[in-house]
Design an enzyme around this catalytic site. Sequence first.
Site, PDB file in Angstrom:
ATOM      1  N   GLU A  52      21.947 -21.638  -6.356  1.00  0.00           N
ATOM      2  CA  GLU A  52      21.197 -21.471  -7.026  1.00  0.00           C
ATOM      3  C   GLU A  52      22.010 -20.625  -8.548  1.00  0.00           C
ATOM      4  O   GLU A  52      21.680 -20.982  -9.592  1.00  0.00           O
ATOM      5  CB  GLU A  52      20.001 -20.588  -6.815  1.00  0.00           C
ATOM      6  N   GLU A 103      29.658 -16.245  -2.270  1.00  0.00           N
ATOM      7  CA  GLU A 103      30.534 -16.264  -3.368  1.00  0.00           C
ATOM      8  C   GLU A 103      29.852 -17.064  -4.382  1.00  0.00           C
ATOM      9  O   GLU A 103      30.263 -18.087  -5.297  1.00  0.00           O
ATOM     10  CB  GLU A 103      32.126 -16.812  -2.911  1.00  0.00           C
ATOM     11  N   ARG A 147      32.438 -46.998  19.902  1.00  0.00           N
ATOM     12  CA  ARG A 147      31.023 -46.931  20.641  1.00  0.00           C
ATOM     13  C   ARG A 147      30.304 -48.375  20.572  1.00  0.00           C
ATOM     14  O   ARG A 147      30.182 -48.886  19.553  1.00  0.00           O
ATOM     15  CB  ARG A 147      30.268 -45.844  20.212  1.00  0.00           C
ATOM     16  N   PHE A 152      36.021  -6.848   1.271  1.00  0.00           N
ATOM     17  CA  PHE A 152      35.639  -6.486   0.135  1.00  0.00           C
ATOM     18  C   PHE A 152      34.077  -6.383   0.016  1.00  0.00           C
ATOM     19  O   PHE A 152      33.223  -7.348   0.543  1.00  0.00           O
ATOM     20  CB  PHE A 152      35.956  -7.804  -0.671  1.00  0.00           C
ATOM     21  N   ALA A 153      33.515  -5.150  -0.434  1.00  0.00           N
ATOM     22  CA  ALA A 153      32.211  -4.720  -0.033  1.00  0.00           C
ATOM     23  C   ALA A 153      31.273  -4.537  -1.542  1.00  0.00           C
ATOM     24  O   ALA A 153      31.349  -3.320  -2.159  1.00  0.00           O
ATOM     25  CB  ALA A 153      32.006  -3.538   0.824  1.00  0.00           C
ATOM     26  N   LEU A 154      30.637  -5.610  -1.705  1.00  0.00           N
ATOM     27  CA  LEU A 154      29.768  -5.515  -3.095  1.00  0.00           C
ATOM     28  C   LEU A 154      28.310  -5.675  -2.592  1.00  0.00           C
ATOM     29  O   LEU A 154      27.445  -4.727  -3.171  1.00  0.00           O
ATOM     30  CB  LEU A 154      30.264  -6.819  -3.724  1.00  0.00           C
ATOM     31  N   THR A 155      28.051  -6.621  -1.786  1.00  0.00           N
ATOM     32  CA  THR A 155      26.579  -6.968  -1.433  1.00  0.00           C
ATOM     33  C   THR A 155      25.823  -5.762  -0.712  1.00  0.00           C
ATOM     34  O   THR A 155      26.356  -5.285   0.117  1.00  0.00           O
ATOM     35  CB  THR A 155      26.553  -8.337  -0.664  1.00  0.00           C
ATOM     36  N   ALA A 181      20.698  -6.074  -3.049  1.00  0.00           N
ATOM     37  CA  ALA A 181      21.462  -6.686  -4.234  1.00  0.00           C
ATOM     38  C   ALA A 181      22.401  -7.561  -3.695  1.00  0.00           C
ATOM     39  O   ALA A 181      23.674  -7.472  -3.261  1.00  0.00           O
ATOM     40  CB  ALA A 181      22.163  -5.376  -4.795  1.00  0.00           C
TER      41      ALA A 181
HETATM   42  C1  FAD Z   1      28.854 -15.362   6.210  1.00  0.00           C
HETATM   43  C2  FAD Z   1      28.810 -14.499   4.909  1.00  0.00           C
HETATM   44  C3  FAD Z   1      29.792 -13.693   4.450  1.00  0.00           C
HETATM   45  C4  FAD Z   1      29.580 -12.819   3.161  1.00  0.00           C
HETATM   46  N1  FAD Z   1      30.923 -12.095   2.719  1.00  0.00           N
HETATM   47  C5  FAD Z   1      30.631 -11.210   1.802  1.00  0.00           C
HETATM   48  C6  FAD Z   1      31.639 -10.110   1.376  1.00  0.00           C
HETATM   49  O1  FAD Z   1      32.936 -10.379   2.030  1.00  0.00           O
HETATM   50  N2  FAD Z   1      31.273  -9.454   0.595  1.00  0.00           N
HETATM   51  C7  FAD Z   1      30.303  -9.366  -0.072  1.00  0.00           C
HETATM   52  O2  FAD Z   1      30.221  -8.309  -0.978  1.00  0.00           O
HETATM   53  N3  FAD Z   1      29.318 -10.238   0.082  1.00  0.00           N
HETATM   54  C8  FAD Z   1      29.385 -10.948   0.988  1.00  0.00           C
HETATM   55  N4  FAD Z   1      28.344 -11.812   1.453  1.00  0.00           N
HETATM   56  C9  FAD Z   1      26.990 -11.677   0.833  1.00  0.00           C
HETATM   57  C10 FAD Z   1      26.744 -12.894  -0.232  1.00  0.00           C
HETATM   58  O3  FAD Z   1      27.577 -13.143  -1.454  1.00  0.00           O
HETATM   59  C11 FAD Z   1      25.402 -12.899  -0.678  1.00  0.00           C
HETATM   60  O4  FAD Z   1      24.700 -13.087   0.545  1.00  0.00           O
HETATM   61  C12 FAD Z   1      24.804 -13.839  -1.663  1.00  0.00           C
HETATM   62  O5  FAD Z   1      25.491 -13.602  -3.034  1.00  0.00           O
HETATM   63  C13 FAD Z   1      23.347 -14.101  -1.799  1.00  0.00           C
HETATM   64  O6  FAD Z   1      22.733 -12.817  -1.783  1.00  0.00           O
HETATM   65  P1  FAD Z   1      21.532 -12.426  -0.997  1.00  0.00           P
HETATM   66  O7  FAD Z   1      21.882 -12.632   0.343  1.00  0.00           O
HETATM   67  O8  FAD Z   1      21.006 -10.944  -1.299  1.00  0.00           O
HETATM   68  O9  FAD Z   1      20.426 -13.347  -1.554  1.00  0.00           O
HETATM   69  P2  FAD Z   1      19.462 -13.212  -2.792  1.00  0.00           P
HETATM   70  O10 FAD Z   1      20.474 -12.663  -3.866  1.00  0.00           O
HETATM   71  O11 FAD Z   1      18.375 -12.323  -2.249  1.00  0.00           O
HETATM   72  O12 FAD Z   1      18.994 -14.462  -2.892  1.00  0.00           O
HETATM   73  C14 FAD Z   1      17.543 -15.310  -2.039  1.00  0.00           C
HETATM   74  C15 FAD Z   1      17.669 -16.776  -2.772  1.00  0.00           C
HETATM   75  O13 FAD Z   1      17.127 -16.430  -3.910  1.00  0.00           O
HETATM   76  C16 FAD Z   1      17.731 -17.375  -4.828  1.00  0.00           C
HETATM   77  N5  FAD Z   1      17.898 -16.731  -6.158  1.00  0.00           N
HETATM   78  C17 FAD Z   1      18.173 -15.443  -6.289  1.00  0.00           C
HETATM   79  N6  FAD Z   1      18.191 -15.194  -7.765  1.00  0.00           N
HETATM   80  C18 FAD Z   1      17.642 -16.401  -8.391  1.00  0.00           C
HETATM   81  C19 FAD Z   1      17.416 -16.701  -9.553  1.00  0.00           C
HETATM   82  N7  FAD Z   1      17.673 -16.017 -10.377  1.00  0.00           N
HETATM   83  N8  FAD Z   1      17.039 -18.052  -9.805  1.00  0.00           N
HETATM   84  C20 FAD Z   1      16.898 -18.806  -8.751  1.00  0.00           C
HETATM   85  N9  FAD Z   1      17.129 -18.604  -7.359  1.00  0.00           N
HETATM   86  C21 FAD Z   1      17.403 -17.153  -7.073  1.00  0.00           C
HETATM   87  C22 FAD Z   1      19.173 -17.295  -4.066  1.00  0.00           C
HETATM   88  O14 FAD Z   1      20.085 -18.231  -4.601  1.00  0.00           O
HETATM   89  C23 FAD Z   1      18.700 -17.564  -2.631  1.00  0.00           C
HETATM   90  O15 FAD Z   1      18.471 -18.746  -2.347  1.00  0.00           O
HETATM   91  C24 FAD Z   1      28.333 -12.883   2.678  1.00  0.00           C
HETATM   92  C25 FAD Z   1      27.352 -13.438   2.936  1.00  0.00           C
HETATM   93  C26 FAD Z   1      27.411 -14.397   4.143  1.00  0.00           C
HETATM   94  C27 FAD Z   1      26.119 -15.187   4.434  1.00  0.00           C
END
Ligand code: FAD
Length: 390
Positions: A368, A364, A269, A126-129, A133
């Site tokens: 935050e 998921e 232990r 599933f590819a959203l990220t 974004a």
């Molecule tokens: C092992 C793994 C598997 C994954 N699998 C999938 C997958 O199958 N499909 C898919 O689509 N994605 C997947 N992801 C992506 C995942 O959903 C994203 O990494 C996640 O949603 C966070 O996005 P980001 O990494 O861009 O961090 P960012 O959104 O850039 O956030 C960076 C930091 O800022 C904080 N932050 C962001 N906005 C706010 C706000 N408004 N207020 C306060 N804090 C904030 C965040 O909580 C985080 O701490 C996966 C990620 C990992 C690590």
Amino acid sequence: MDFELSDEQRDIRDTVRAFVTKEILPLEEDFLRLVRDGGARLPRDEERRLRAKARQFGFWGLSTPEEYGGMALPAVTQSLIHAELAKSCVPFRFGGEADNILYGADAAQQEEYLKPTIEGERLGCFALTEPGAGSDAGAISTYARRDGDDWLINGEKTFISNGHEADYAIVIALTDRDKGAHHGATAFLVDREAGWTSSPISTMGSWHLPASLTFDDVRVPADKVLGEVGGGFQLAMRWVGKGRYVISAQCVGIAERCLRMAVDYAGLRETFGRKIGQNQAIQWMIADSETELEAARWLALRAAWDVDRGADARHASAMAKLFCTAMVGRVVDRALQIHGGMGYTKELPLEGWYRAIRAMRIFEGTDEVQRLILSRDLLRGHTRIGGHLA
Ligand SMILES: Cc1cc2nc3c(=O)[nH]c(=O)nc-3n(C[C@H](O)[C@H](O)[C@H](O)COP(=O)(O)OP(=O)(O)OC[C@H]3O[C@@H](n4cnc5c(N)ncnc54)[C@H](O)[C@@H]3O)c2cc1C
């Protein structure tokens, strides 16, 4: 007020527990050896053998509707099962499952994607990220433009679980830039043969490497649109929301196993002429873990219960995911500490869990993002203080 499991729930939980004890836990030593040699999963044959055996036990398609041959189990029962499976570091899931949004596929798509996925013949992702974004999924820029009857997709997806192994991807792409992602994004079913490429991303946890996917003028026929054109964001949110109670239950299972290991080791232990469990420092770590684990268990089950009674489960799921993922981090850390140097080795599952579970606070919906959901619900009056009993 009744906090008991039903006889049926208890029976199912106990059968899974017996399966884990008899079939999965004995594989741990070999699995850890494999990890030490750079492996990340059970050999495919072994996985297939276990799945077939589990199917004989009746465990196949936990969440899958009965008309597709699944068990269609209530969320609470599924949670109990996921917690049991999570007690072993051997990465194993029962077969017969597919992404929830694939059930909205049309008849031809169900034959081509949904049914083979349920049968384990095909693997999707599933590819959203995207690089720009993640939490702000509305900022996606992957774009699908019309070209005759087809669509041409361009863009990059990142951190996609199973992205390097999958033979098709459910891709969320903008189809109408003016409307933005919320009303102008569409979900596509895109075969790997259509031309997208993937490359694995090395991460802290070595067990499930996500991947980045590149779409460079990838041509997709119009009949590969999943759902409605313009309805992709809603499907994506449905996908993202479904797993939060499952992740919470897995955290409970991992924490239970780690606490069991910690208690056992504290009783074995010896230092300075007595068991380490006779020291208050160790006792407090055990007591805190037990208390937090109990709180997490009820939050996880409460979220699943909301799903089962058809209530809006988003608030309870956000609380459960926020608390359970942090709780398991603390419990694993304490268990590792109680094991001293042994805890830090790859002889035991603790150090692997210590790394792998960190991702649960990110995917998921980050911590935050869960807090955003919770505070927004309260501030807008969508949820009352006092929860279900208010
Ligand atoms: C092992 C793994 C598997 C994954 N699998 C999938 C997958 O199958 N499909 C898919 O689509 N994605 C997947 N992801 C992506 C995942 O959903 C994203 O990494 C996640 O949603 C966070 O996005 P980001 O990494 O861009 O961090 P960012 O959104 O850039 O956030 C960076 C930091 O800022 C904080 N932050 C962001 N906005 C706010 C706000 N408004 N207020 C306060 N804090 C904030 C965040 O909580 C985080 O701490 C996966 C990620 C990992 C690590």
